[in-house]
Design a protein around this motif. Structure first.
Motif, PDB file in Angstrom:
ATOM      1  N   TYR A  39      45.638  31.803  30.636  1.00  0.00           N
ATOM      2  CA  TYR A  39      46.765  33.219  30.890  1.00  0.00           C
ATOM      3  C   TYR A  39      47.950  33.454  31.060  1.00  0.00           C
ATOM      4  N   PRO A  65      39.343  33.095  46.412  1.00  0.00           N
ATOM      5  CA  PRO A  65      39.586  34.732  45.711  1.00  0.00           C
ATOM      6  C   PRO A  65      39.565  34.926  44.400  1.00  0.00           C
ATOM      7  N   ARG A  66      39.149  35.750  43.975  1.00  0.00           N
ATOM      8  CA  ARG A  66      39.288  35.502  42.298  1.00  0.00           C
ATOM      9  C   ARG A  66      39.762  37.037  41.951  1.00  0.00           C
ATOM     10  N   ARG A  67      40.734  36.478  40.524  1.00  0.00           N
ATOM     11  CA  ARG A  67      41.306  37.311  40.140  1.00  0.00           C
ATOM     12  C   ARG A  67      40.952  38.228  39.900  1.00  0.00           C
ATOM     13  N   GLU A  70      52.987  34.129  37.151  1.00  0.00           N
ATOM     14  CA  GLU A  70      51.506  34.609  37.499  1.00  0.00           C
ATOM     15  C   GLU A  70      50.510  33.707  37.165  1.00  0.00           C
ATOM     16  N   THR A  71      50.800  33.095  35.682  1.00  0.00           N
ATOM     17  CA  THR A  71      50.068  31.391  34.890  1.00  0.00           C
ATOM     18  C   THR A  71      49.910  30.695  35.618  1.00  0.00           C
ATOM     19  N   LEU A 116      37.346  32.571  34.735  1.00  0.00           N
ATOM     20  CA  LEU A 116      37.043  31.557  34.807  1.00  0.00           C
ATOM     21  C   LEU A 116      35.461  31.961  34.205  1.00  0.00           C
ATOM     22  N   ARG A 124      58.036  36.331  35.382  1.00  0.00           N
ATOM     23  CA  ARG A 124      56.628  36.957  35.715  1.00  0.00           C
ATOM     24  C   ARG A 124      55.556  36.042  35.312  1.00  0.00           C
ATOM     25  N   GLU A 125      55.919  36.025  33.677  1.00  0.00           N
ATOM     26  CA  GLU A 125      54.646  35.187  33.624  1.00  0.00           C
ATOM     27  C   GLU A 125      54.533  33.325  33.499  1.00  0.00           C
ATOM     28  N   ARG A 167      48.748  41.927  31.566  1.00  0.00           N
ATOM     29  CA  ARG A 167      48.814  42.999  32.609  1.00  0.00           C
ATOM     30  C   ARG A 167      50.120  43.909  32.628  1.00  0.00           C
ATOM     31  N   GLN A 168      51.473  43.100  31.719  1.00  0.00           N
ATOM     32  CA  GLN A 168      52.622  43.773  31.353  1.00  0.00           C
ATOM     33  C   GLN A 168      52.543  44.935  30.802  1.00  0.00           C
ATOM     34  N   TYR A 186      36.651  37.545  36.211  1.00  0.00           N
ATOM     35  CA  TYR A 186      37.642  36.562  36.717  1.00  0.00           C
ATOM     36  C   TYR A 186      37.391  35.532  35.490  1.00  0.00           C
ATOM     37  N   SER A 213      48.966  37.000  31.660  1.00  0.00           N
ATOM     38  CA  SER A 213      49.351  38.056  31.747  1.00  0.00           C
ATOM     39  C   SER A 213      50.172  38.920  31.215  1.00  0.00           C
ATOM     40  N   ARG A 214      50.382  39.055  30.050  1.00  0.00           N
ATOM     41  CA  ARG A 214      51.037  39.756  29.457  1.00  0.00           C
ATOM     42  C   ARG A 214      50.354  40.899  28.862  1.00  0.00           C
ATOM     43  N   ARG A 251      33.253  24.629  41.771  1.00  0.00           N
ATOM     44  CA  ARG A 251      31.303  24.632  41.147  1.00  0.00           C
ATOM     45  C   ARG A 251      31.600  22.506  41.128  1.00  0.00           C
ATOM     46  N   ALA A 254      47.561  31.912  38.035  1.00  0.00           N
ATOM     47  CA  ALA A 254      46.179  31.713  37.495  1.00  0.00           C
ATOM     48  C   ALA A 254      45.429  30.239  37.683  1.00  0.00           C
ATOM     49  N   GLU A 281      38.342  27.465  41.701  1.00  0.00           N
ATOM     50  CA  GLU A 281      36.442  27.413  40.480  1.00  0.00           C
ATOM     51  C   GLU A 281      36.103  26.799  40.536  1.00  0.00           C
ATOM     52  N   GLU A 290      43.650  29.271  40.839  1.00  0.00           N
ATOM     53  CA  GLU A 290      43.085  29.694  40.718  1.00  0.00           C
ATOM     54  C   GLU A 290      41.257  29.344  40.242  1.00  0.00           C
ATOM     55  N   HIS A 291      41.929  28.999  38.730  1.00  0.00           N
ATOM     56  CA  HIS A 291      40.797  28.428  38.166  1.00  0.00           C
ATOM     57  C   HIS A 291      40.708  27.064  38.501  1.00  0.00           C
ATOM     58  N   TYR A 305      39.856  40.718  36.467  1.00  0.00           N
ATOM     59  CA  TYR A 305      40.797  41.519  35.588  1.00  0.00           C
ATOM     60  C   TYR A 305      40.609  42.664  34.744  1.00  0.00           C
ATOM     61  N   GLN A 356      42.409  41.025  43.530  1.00  0.00           N
ATOM     62  CA  GLN A 356      42.163  39.829  44.134  1.00  0.00           C
ATOM     63  C   GLN A 356      40.853  40.359  45.150  1.00  0.00           C
TER      64      GLN A 356
END
Lengths: 151, 105
Positions: free
Chosen positions: B47, B71-73, A32-33, B27, A28-29, B54-55, B25, B51-52, A47, A36, A43, A39-40, B75, B63
């Motif tokens: 990241y 789309p931005r995640r 997700e990593t 960045l 899961r980590e 969040r867990q 988000y 994730s940790r 820019r 993410a 983004e 997405e970083h 937190y 999102q």
């Protein structure tokens, strides 16, 4: 909303490297990593631009994939397999039930087999529990009988 | 080496502290932590930590579509995260005082 842009090959390769570097991480980590970081990167590229120079700068800031991998939680170790059921394990279990006076022998033999890592562990634990109850129950009954005789 | 050891168990609370004022988000969080700060080894190391968190249910993610890009995640700190941060802040304050007193003695 704008769709995620196509990444420069440099960034695609980085994300693939990152996914590989996280192979031993908690699943899961890992997922997700990678998502993410993707997405970083998207983004940052939105820019700074998607040319190679911008891509290199974004990746420099994200850091080496090994550095990110060093921060993740390792995946939990898989449970040890119970082992294959061998004839000896079955004989020992049956011996304990049918020929209960031999329970101490079955108990010792099963412990030896369990410690040496051969055979089926579940069946061995069952035999140990059963023969243990019979052995120690028998000893307890003998002691109680002896106490009654002396009294 | 010393910095790596000191970071352990501290940075996650700095991340929670950065989320106290408003959700952010990835960045944006990096910017709040300080792009050149010593808190993160590199931006990517944020990241696995998120994730940790969040867990552990100390942050939640949502999102959100962005007008400027993908789309931005976002937190957001949870009530459990707030409690954990308050506990850490109280402990950290006493700990740093004791360390400073010892180092300057």
């Amino acid at each position: 909303m704008t769709a995620t842009p196509a990444f420069p090959p440099l960034v695609d390769a980085y994300l693939a490297d990152l996914d590989r570097a996280l192979a031993s991480a908690d699943p899961r980590e890992r997922a997700e990593t990678v998502a993410a970081v993707r997405e970083h990167a998207a983004e940052s590229l939105a820019r700074h631009g998607t040319d190679n120079e911008s891509a290199r700068r974004v990746l420099d800031e994200l850091g080496p994939v090994e550095t990110i991998a060093a921060e993740v939680t390792p995946a939990p170790a898989p449970a040890a397999p119970a082992g294959t059921i061998e004839a000896r394990d079955v004989v020992l279990a049956v011996l304990t039930v049918v020929l209960w006076p031999l329970a101490p022998v079955a108990l010792v033999w099963t412990i030896v087999r369990l410690r040496s890592g051969v055979g089926n562990r579940v069946l061995q634990w069952f035999t140990i529990a059963l023969s243990g109850i019979i052995t120690f129950g028998g000893i307890a009954l003998l002691v109680m009988h002896a106490v009654n005789l002396l009294g | 080496m010393v910095l790596t050891q000191v970071r352990k168990g501290v940075v996650e609370y700095c991340v929670l502290a950065c989320l106290r004022s408003a959700p952010a988000y990835g960045l944006e969080l990096v910017e709040r932590l300080g792009t050149n700060s010593s808190l993160l080894t590199s931006e990517g190391t944020l990241y696995p930590l998120l994730s940790r968190l969040r867990q552990q249910a100390w942050v939640t993610t949502t999102q959100v579509p962005s007008a400027a890009g993908p789309p931005r995640r976002y937190y957001e700190i949870t009530d459990e995260g707030q409690v954990a941060l308050e506990t850490f802040t109280a402990t950290w304050s006493r700990f740093t005082t004791d360390v400073r007193t010892t180092l300057e003695s």
